[in-house]
Design a protein around this motif. Sequence first.
Motif, PDB file in Angstrom:
ATOM      1  N   MET A  64       0.825  -1.207   0.000  1.00 29.44           N
ATOM      2  CA  MET A  64       0.000   0.000   0.000  1.00 29.44           C
ATOM      3  C   MET A  64       0.859   1.257   0.000  1.00 29.44           C
ATOM      4  O   MET A  64       2.089   1.187  -0.083  1.00 29.44           O
ATOM      5  CB  MET A  64      -0.902  -0.015   1.236  1.00 29.44           C
ATOM      6  N   ASP A  65       0.204   2.394   0.104  1.00 29.88           N
ATOM      7  CA  ASP A  65       0.884   3.668   0.263  1.00 29.88           C
ATOM      8  C   ASP A  65       1.412   3.779   1.694  1.00 29.88           C
ATOM      9  O   ASP A  65       1.026   2.990   2.578  1.00 29.88           O
ATOM     10  CB  ASP A  65      -0.083   4.810  -0.034  1.00 29.88           C
ATOM     11  N   THR A  69      -8.686   0.793   2.962  1.00 24.10           N
ATOM     12  CA  THR A  69      -7.542  -0.031   3.339  1.00 24.10           C
ATOM     13  C   THR A  69      -7.428  -0.165   4.849  1.00 24.10           C
ATOM     14  O   THR A  69      -7.203  -1.269   5.377  1.00 24.10           O
ATOM     15  CB  THR A  69      -6.239   0.560   2.776  1.00 24.10           C
ATOM     16  N   GLU A 110       5.563  -1.582   1.233  1.00 22.42           N
ATOM     17  CA  GLU A 110       5.368  -0.698   0.097  1.00 22.42           C
ATOM     18  C   GLU A 110       6.020  -1.332  -1.131  1.00 22.42           C
ATOM     19  O   GLU A 110       6.787  -2.303  -1.002  1.00 22.42           O
ATOM     20  CB  GLU A 110       5.963   0.675   0.402  1.00 22.42           C
ATOM     21  N   PRO A 111       5.717  -0.843  -2.318  1.00 26.14           N
ATOM     22  CA  PRO A 111       6.241  -1.484  -3.536  1.00 26.14           C
ATOM     23  C   PRO A 111       7.755  -1.659  -3.548  1.00 26.14           C
ATOM     24  O   PRO A 111       8.256  -2.686  -4.044  1.00 26.14           O
ATOM     25  CB  PRO A 111       5.775  -0.537  -4.644  1.00 26.14           C
ATOM     26  N   ARG A 142      -3.051  -2.691  -2.463  1.00 26.30           N
ATOM     27  CA  ARG A 142      -3.839  -1.487  -2.205  1.00 26.30           C
ATOM     28  C   ARG A 142      -3.054  -0.204  -2.458  1.00 26.30           C
ATOM     29  O   ARG A 142      -3.360   0.839  -1.895  1.00 26.30           O
ATOM     30  CB  ARG A 142      -4.335  -1.505  -0.754  1.00 26.30           C
ATOM     31  N   LYS A 143      -2.035  -0.276  -3.307  1.00 27.71           N
ATOM     32  CA  LYS A 143      -1.312   0.931  -3.675  1.00 27.71           C
ATOM     33  C   LYS A 143      -2.183   1.755  -4.613  1.00 27.71           C
ATOM     34  O   LYS A 143      -2.664   1.261  -5.626  1.00 27.71           O
ATOM     35  CB  LYS A 143      -0.006   0.555  -4.377  1.00 27.71           C
ATOM     36  N   ASP A 144      -2.395   3.027  -4.257  1.00 27.57           N
ATOM     37  CA  ASP A 144      -3.225   3.887  -5.095  1.00 27.57           C
ATOM     38  C   ASP A 144      -2.642   4.003  -6.502  1.00 27.57           C
ATOM     39  O   ASP A 144      -1.430   3.900  -6.702  1.00 27.57           O
ATOM     40  CB  ASP A 144      -3.345   5.274  -4.478  1.00 27.57           C
ATOM     41  N   GLN A 174       1.754   0.222 -10.738  1.00 22.01           N
ATOM     42  CA  GLN A 174       3.188   0.016 -10.941  1.00 22.01           C
ATOM     43  C   GLN A 174       3.389  -1.355 -11.591  1.00 22.01           C
ATOM     44  O   GLN A 174       3.367  -2.388 -10.925  1.00 22.01           O
ATOM     45  CB  GLN A 174       3.928   0.123  -9.605  1.00 22.01           C
ATOM     46  N   SER A 225      -7.021  -0.660  -5.883  1.00 25.40           N
ATOM     47  CA  SER A 225      -7.347  -0.037  -4.607  1.00 25.40           C
ATOM     48  C   SER A 225      -8.722   0.616  -4.607  1.00 25.40           C
ATOM     49  O   SER A 225      -8.867   1.800  -4.277  1.00 25.40           O
ATOM     50  CB  SER A 225      -6.280   1.003  -4.235  1.00 25.40           C
TER      51      SER A 225
END
Length: 334
Positions: free
Chosen positions: A7-8, A20, A38-39, A94-96, A100, A297
């Motif tokens: 996620m962020d 989230t 995070e990514p 859940r990364k906005d 990516q 997300s």
Amino acid sequence: MNIAFLMDPLESISPAMETTSWLMYECNQRGHKVLYLEPHDIYVRKNQLVARMRDVSVPPDLGIEQYWRCCLDCLGREELIFEEMIELDAMFLRKDPPLQHQIMEFLTPVQDKVFLINSTTGQMAGNSKLYLLNFPEITPETHISRDPIRLRKVIESFGGNMVVKPLMRSRGEGVIKVSMHDRDNLNSLIHFYVNSFEPYPRRESIMVQEYLEQVKENGDVRILLLNGEIIGAMGRIPAEDDFRTNIHAGATPVKHKITDSDRAICAAIKDRLIKDGLFFVGIDIIADKLVEINCVSPGGIPRINQLNNDKLESKVIDFVEEKVLEIKAKRGNN
């Protein structure tokens, strides 16, 4: 179960109104180990996909704000968990947006061993507005091009208002209403959106879509689907000086009763969503037309819960637990 959330940054989340945070809260309430990453925390070690994560499991039965403060306190600990991804049971992606793609490519080899919500291949297919082209019968009239002359002719021949949408943006960013009533600005806007100063192959294609007049008075409908089934919905009324229905653009959420038309649209897309591994999505409907499918997300749980006195996060985690058990049973039989 070990359930991770890619996620962020935690610090960027406003927990009371973020889907989230409520999904994480529900996992924590059930005693699952909740992991955060995070990514940039994903890498490969000896041919195996590994992630460095933080355990943000905290005591249960806290209020959402206190729960989130405890999660943030976990970031101050020195210990990191370095774990092969296949040791996880499930992972929420859940990364906005924007999506990516490199991270999706990293994760694709493990998605038959770890339940991903949503699947990487599904997100790569569905994150663009182009995914709507799978359902032409239930979407507004749509044109996509990088040619300013062609786009202008489309708007001229249509006659009424149309909406310009960049293909890869979200939350209403860059969405504008255009018509032939303002010809000089229209020409400038089209050239700006497609980057017409670039050679044709490097220009950006944009979507020009029929403007549905009902949106100004009636807004749109956000419906949350879980495994193709409706679990909740809300209406969104745009601000007085706007036509966009995104909450982040100032729209107001209102209670919505599911209609027969809503159900028909959801039934029309259900099989394709499940086939693509898009298990938890938010769709937007205006005037009985499907205008958006949100698979990266998707949000709406906290506001729908407030409007309907519901607890949608519980339904989502129930489903995740069931899918994890299915995956474990298949692996045990092989």
